[in-house]
Design an enzyme around this catalytic site. Structure first.
Site, PDB file in Angstrom:
ATOM      1  N   GLY A 111      34.998  24.689 -11.325  1.00 51.23           N
ATOM      2  CA  GLY A 111      36.137  23.804 -11.541  1.00 51.23           C
ATOM      3  C   GLY A 111      37.342  24.423 -10.871  1.00 51.23           C
ATOM      4  O   GLY A 111      37.769  25.506 -11.232  1.00 51.23           O
ATOM      5  N   HIS A 112      37.818  23.773  -9.836  1.00 53.44           N
ATOM      6  CA  HIS A 112      38.990  24.281  -9.118  1.00 53.44           C
ATOM      7  C   HIS A 112      40.143  23.316  -9.372  1.00 53.44           C
ATOM      8  O   HIS A 112      39.977  22.116  -9.198  1.00 53.44           O
ATOM      9  CB  HIS A 112      38.731  24.325  -7.610  1.00 53.44           C
ATOM     10  CG  HIS A 112      37.741  25.371  -7.209  1.00 53.44           C
ATOM     11  ND1 HIS A 112      37.433  25.626  -5.892  1.00 53.44           N
ATOM     12  CD2 HIS A 112      37.022  26.222  -7.931  1.00 53.44           C
ATOM     13  CE1 HIS A 112      36.550  26.596  -5.849  1.00 53.44           C
ATOM     14  NE2 HIS A 112      36.277  26.970  -7.074  1.00 53.44           N
ATOM     15  N   THR A 139      34.303  22.588 -18.762  1.00 51.66           N
ATOM     16  CA  THR A 139      33.764  22.351 -20.108  1.00 51.66           C
ATOM     17  C   THR A 139      34.836  22.304 -21.184  1.00 51.66           C
ATOM     18  O   THR A 139      34.538  21.960 -22.327  1.00 51.66           O
ATOM     19  CB  THR A 139      32.778  23.476 -20.482  1.00 51.66           C
ATOM     20  OG1 THR A 139      33.499  24.721 -20.417  1.00 51.66           O
ATOM     21  CG2 THR A 139      31.590  23.528 -19.549  1.00 51.66           C
ATOM     22  N   ARG A 178      36.067  24.764 -22.626  1.00 54.30           N
ATOM     23  CA  ARG A 178      35.905  25.890 -23.565  1.00 54.30           C
ATOM     24  C   ARG A 178      37.077  26.866 -23.457  1.00 54.30           C
ATOM     25  O   ARG A 178      37.586  27.122 -22.370  1.00 54.30           O
ATOM     26  CB  ARG A 178      34.629  26.676 -23.232  1.00 54.30           C
ATOM     27  CG  ARG A 178      33.362  25.946 -23.579  1.00 54.30           C
ATOM     28  CD  ARG A 178      32.132  26.797 -23.296  1.00 54.30           C
ATOM     29  NE  ARG A 178      31.833  26.899 -21.877  1.00 54.30           N
ATOM     30  CZ  ARG A 178      30.811  27.609 -21.376  1.00 54.30           C
ATOM     31  NH1 ARG A 178      30.030  28.294 -22.174  1.00 54.30           N
ATOM     32  NH2 ARG A 178      30.576  27.643 -20.078  1.00 54.30           N
ATOM     33  N   GLN A 195      32.643  30.494  -8.945  1.00 53.98           N
ATOM     34  CA  GLN A 195      32.420  31.535  -9.944  1.00 53.98           C
ATOM     35  C   GLN A 195      32.995  32.876  -9.439  1.00 53.98           C
ATOM     36  O   GLN A 195      33.915  32.843  -8.642  1.00 53.98           O
ATOM     37  CB  GLN A 195      30.932  31.654 -10.319  1.00 53.98           C
ATOM     38  CG  GLN A 195      30.376  30.441 -11.074  1.00 53.98           C
ATOM     39  CD  GLN A 195      29.884  29.341 -10.167  1.00 53.98           C
ATOM     40  OE1 GLN A 195      29.197  29.592  -9.199  1.00 53.98           O
ATOM     41  NE2 GLN A 195      30.242  28.113 -10.469  1.00 53.98           N
ATOM     42  N   THR A 214      27.188  26.223 -18.408  1.00 53.31           N
ATOM     43  CA  THR A 214      28.009  25.016 -18.417  1.00 53.31           C
ATOM     44  C   THR A 214      27.158  23.767 -18.692  1.00 53.31           C
ATOM     45  O   THR A 214      27.695  22.658 -18.723  1.00 53.31           O
ATOM     46  CB  THR A 214      28.710  24.838 -17.054  1.00 53.31           C
ATOM     47  OG1 THR A 214      27.686  24.740 -16.052  1.00 53.31           O
ATOM     48  CG2 THR A 214      29.624  26.002 -16.722  1.00 53.31           C
ATOM     49  N   GLY A 251      41.466  31.450  -9.747  1.00 49.68           N
ATOM     50  CA  GLY A 251      42.478  30.700  -9.000  1.00 49.68           C
ATOM     51  C   GLY A 251      42.112  30.605  -7.523  1.00 49.68           C
ATOM     52  O   GLY A 251      42.989  30.479  -6.662  1.00 49.68           O
ATOM     53  N   LYS A 252      40.818  30.622  -7.243  1.00 49.14           N
ATOM     54  CA  LYS A 252      40.364  30.553  -5.841  1.00 49.14           C
ATOM     55  C   LYS A 252      40.788  29.257  -5.177  1.00 49.14           C
ATOM     56  O   LYS A 252      41.124  29.241  -4.006  1.00 49.14           O
ATOM     57  CB  LYS A 252      38.828  30.654  -5.782  1.00 49.14           C
ATOM     58  CG  LYS A 252      38.284  31.974  -6.269  1.00 49.14           C
ATOM     59  CD  LYS A 252      36.770  31.975  -6.278  1.00 49.14           C
ATOM     60  CE  LYS A 252      36.140  31.117  -7.335  1.00 49.14           C
ATOM     61  NZ  LYS A 252      36.417  31.506  -8.713  1.00 49.14           N
ATOM     62  N   ASP A 307      37.143  31.608 -12.365  1.00 52.77           N
ATOM     63  CA  ASP A 307      38.428  31.067 -12.832  1.00 52.77           C
ATOM     64  C   ASP A 307      39.619  31.924 -12.424  1.00 52.77           C
ATOM     65  O   ASP A 307      40.617  31.999 -13.143  1.00 52.77           O
ATOM     66  CB  ASP A 307      38.429  30.872 -14.361  1.00 52.77           C
ATOM     67  CG  ASP A 307      37.222  30.085 -14.832  1.00 52.77           C
ATOM     68  OD1 ASP A 307      36.935  29.052 -14.207  1.00 52.77           O
ATOM     69  OD2 ASP A 307      36.567  30.505 -15.799  1.00 52.77           O
ATOM     70  N   LYS A 364      48.585  34.759 -11.311  1.00 49.75           N
ATOM     71  CA  LYS A 364      49.024  34.607 -12.700  1.00 49.75           C
ATOM     72  C   LYS A 364      49.722  35.827 -13.282  1.00 49.75           C
ATOM     73  O   LYS A 364      49.609  36.095 -14.486  1.00 49.75           O
ATOM     74  CB  LYS A 364      47.837  34.217 -13.586  1.00 49.75           C
ATOM     75  CG  LYS A 364      47.404  32.754 -13.422  1.00 49.75           C
ATOM     76  CD  LYS A 364      46.424  32.375 -14.516  1.00 49.75           C
ATOM     77  CE  LYS A 364      46.247  30.888 -14.657  1.00 49.75           C
ATOM     78  NZ  LYS A 364      45.303  30.507 -15.678  1.00 49.75           N
TER      79      LYS A 364
HETATM   80  P1  IMP Z   1      25.841  28.182 -15.218  1.00 49.76           P
HETATM   81  O1  IMP Z   1      26.429  28.497 -13.906  1.00 49.76           O
HETATM   82  O2  IMP Z   1      26.257  26.855 -15.770  1.00 49.76           O
HETATM   83  O3  IMP Z   1      24.345  28.373 -15.241  1.00 49.76           O
HETATM   84  O4  IMP Z   1      26.408  29.260 -16.292  1.00 49.76           O
HETATM   85  C1  IMP Z   1      26.082  30.638 -16.184  1.00 49.76           C
HETATM   86  C2  IMP Z   1      27.280  31.487 -16.564  1.00 49.76           C
HETATM   87  O5  IMP Z   1      28.285  31.353 -15.569  1.00 49.76           O
HETATM   88  C3  IMP Z   1      27.945  31.120 -17.884  1.00 49.76           C
HETATM   89  O6  IMP Z   1      28.459  32.301 -18.471  1.00 49.76           O
HETATM   90  C4  IMP Z   1      29.102  30.226 -17.447  1.00 49.76           C
HETATM   91  O7  IMP Z   1      30.152  30.212 -18.385  1.00 49.76           O
HETATM   92  C5  IMP Z   1      29.507  30.920 -16.162  1.00 49.76           C
HETATM   93  N1  IMP Z   1      30.163  30.018 -15.211  1.00 49.76           N
HETATM   94  C6  IMP Z   1      29.586  29.091 -14.430  1.00 49.76           C
HETATM   95  N2  IMP Z   1      30.504  28.479 -13.662  1.00 49.76           N
HETATM   96  C7  IMP Z   1      31.679  29.055 -13.957  1.00 49.76           C
HETATM   97  C8  IMP Z   1      33.003  28.870 -13.443  1.00 49.76           C
HETATM   98  O8  IMP Z   1      33.291  28.070 -12.553  1.00 49.76           O
HETATM   99  N3  IMP Z   1      33.953  29.660 -14.004  1.00 49.76           N
HETATM  100  C9  IMP Z   1      33.673  30.589 -14.950  1.00 49.76           C
HETATM  101  N4  IMP Z   1      32.467  30.803 -15.428  1.00 49.76           N
HETATM  102  C10 IMP Z   1      31.466  30.042 -14.945  1.00 49.76           C
END
Ligand code: IMP
Length: 421
Positions: A41-42, A298, A300, A221, A127, A16-17, A14, A328
């Site tokens: 999520g971009h 998500t 969150r 990520q 997620t 800002g890629k 997250d 930011k």
């Molecule tokens: P997963 O990738 O859904 O298996 O989640 C594993 C971990 O990576 C968790 O802590 C998620 O919140 C985190 N995570 C997965 N994708 C993202 C993302 O795009 N941004 C931030 N955290 C992520």
């Protein structure tokens, strides 16, 4: 001059890629994702329009760009169809989509297994998009690759092998096995809609490099969520670091010219796991609300903390960053005090390298320094010189630690709020 550029999150995702990829994609011929799936999520803001991309690389919003989903990506076909349809409806799908046949498929079973694990309390705050179980099925060699699944000649055998493997796993995990007929019924539509986009993505990328085209490999990520170099087990299930760009596309490591690290002026994390510089209270609420720190995927609320130069220095070394983008900085405007972590105290000793174990990272005491300069006016600046002293001090601190230039400073979500140095 042609280049192959990798874009990597320098923190926990997250950063800002998407915005920086979109900017660098102006001169790109090919933009490729190399790992992860729709856990990402971009957000890209173009004028009045805001586009949330989960699977497709940001380059898909630019005409003349080939947007590749590389072999290292895991694809939920329904999610991809929905993303393509939404972009089409908004007339925003400008690039040409190319999907590697070797990319693995996320099935309903994977999502259910992921969610079930989270619900037992043994999860890590994923997620729930089925990402971990899909990579686990890939490593167990029963999963379906999209090329084999969509090709009529290999479909039956591919699907049967995947469904058998997943059935056994679901039973062992106490998860209700989804109806195989339901999955089989979907494949025809996936083949009709996505089949035309599947092609030899590795060859396209190799040709692009040979022919001197500009290639961007867009990470999802962040470094500290890398399955090998991150805070295991509180990580995602793929290599988010620069090495993953090579294995996840088939491009040789030596073809990579530049590695951009993207860092926020503070740090966020979603999900469980150690976070040495985490804060709560008024300053945290400011960062969340002003920075809109809610997950694109998500929804969150993200955990927030001060910029961690120990983690950033590590990220710069593991990825070999050649450039950094600081994102930011404007969010720090309005805060009474801005801090930066310059070292960790571990068992009474001062360290500038994070401990390898996530459990040891949980126990470190961050050493903070307060940034003396001001951040007021950061969002109005139109040149680097105009930026307030606090931003200049952050940039100097980062360059000292990361040993690479901060070449872009971004002070707002719009394409226009980006200052190049
Ligand atoms: P997963 O990738 O859904 O298996 O989640 C594993 C971990 O990576 C968790 O802590 C998620 O919140 C985190 N995570 C997965 N994708 C993202 C993302 O795009 N941004 C931030 N955290 C992520």
């Amino acid at each position: 001059m042609s280049r192959t550029t990798v874009i990597i999150g320098a923190q926990w995702g997250d950063e800002g890629k998407g915005k920086i990829t979109d900017l660098l994609a102006e001169d790109a011929d090919v933009v490729a994702r190399f790992q992860g799936g729709n856990n990402a999520g971009h957000t890209v803001v173009i004028g009045e329009d805001k586009h949330a991309l989960h699977l497709l690389p940001s380059g898909v919003l630019r005409s003349g760009v080939t947007a590749v989903l590389g072999n290292g990506v895991v694809i939920d076909p329904d999610a991809l169809i929905e993303e393509i349809t939404t972009l089409r409806e908004k007339d925003a799908l400008r690039g040409e989509v190319l999907i590697s046949p070797n990319a693995h498929v996320v099935l309903e079973h994977h999502r259910l297994l992921d969610a079930a694990k989270e619900e037992t309390g043994a999860g890590i705050g994923t997620t729930k998009r089925g990402i971990g179980p899909t990579y686990a099925s890939k490593a167990s060699r029963f999963n379906a690759r999209i090329g084999d699944l969509l090709d009529e000649a290999s479909r039956e055998a591919t699907l049967n092998r995947a469904l058998e493997g997943l059935k056994a796993w679901c039973k062992a995990a106490g998860v209700k096995v989804p109806d195989a007929k339901g999955v089989k019924a979907r494949v025809g539509e996936w083949a009709d809609t996505l089949g035309p986009y599947v092609g030899n993505a590795t060859e396209r990328l190799l040709d692009a490099v040979d022919e001197g085209e500009n290639v961007i490999l867009e990470g999802a990520q962040g470094t500290l969520l890398d399955i090998d170099h991150g805070t295991y087990p509180f990580v995602t299930s793929s290599n988010t670091t620069a090495g993953g760009a090579s294995t996840g596309t088939g491009l040789p490591p030596a073809s990579i010219d530049r590695v951009w690290g993207i860092a926020k002026a503070y740090v966020t994390r979603v999900g469980d796991g150690p976070f040495p510089t985490e804060i709560e209270g008024e300053a945290a609420d400011h960062l969340v609300e002003v920075g809109n720190e809610y997950g694109t995927t998500t929804g969150r609320r993200r955990r927030v903390g001060w910029l961690d130069l120990v983690g950033l220095r590590w990220a710069a070394r593991v990825n070999g960053f050649t450039d950094l983008a600081l994102i930011k900085g404007d969010v720090l405007e309005g805060l009474e005090e801005v801090k930066v972590c310059t070292a960790y105290e571990v068992d009474g000793e001062i360290k500038r390298v994070p401990p390898v174990s996530a459990y040891a990272l949980e126990r470190v005491e961050p050493r903070f320094e307060t940034v003396a300069g001001s951040f007021e006016g950061a969002s109005q600046a139109t040149s680097f010189e105009e930026l307030p002293s606090g931003v200049h001090q952050l940039v100097e601190g980062i360059e000292d630690e990361a040993k690479c230039p901060v070449s872009i400073v971004s002070m707002g979500p719009e394409r226009s709020a980006t200052i190049l140095r």
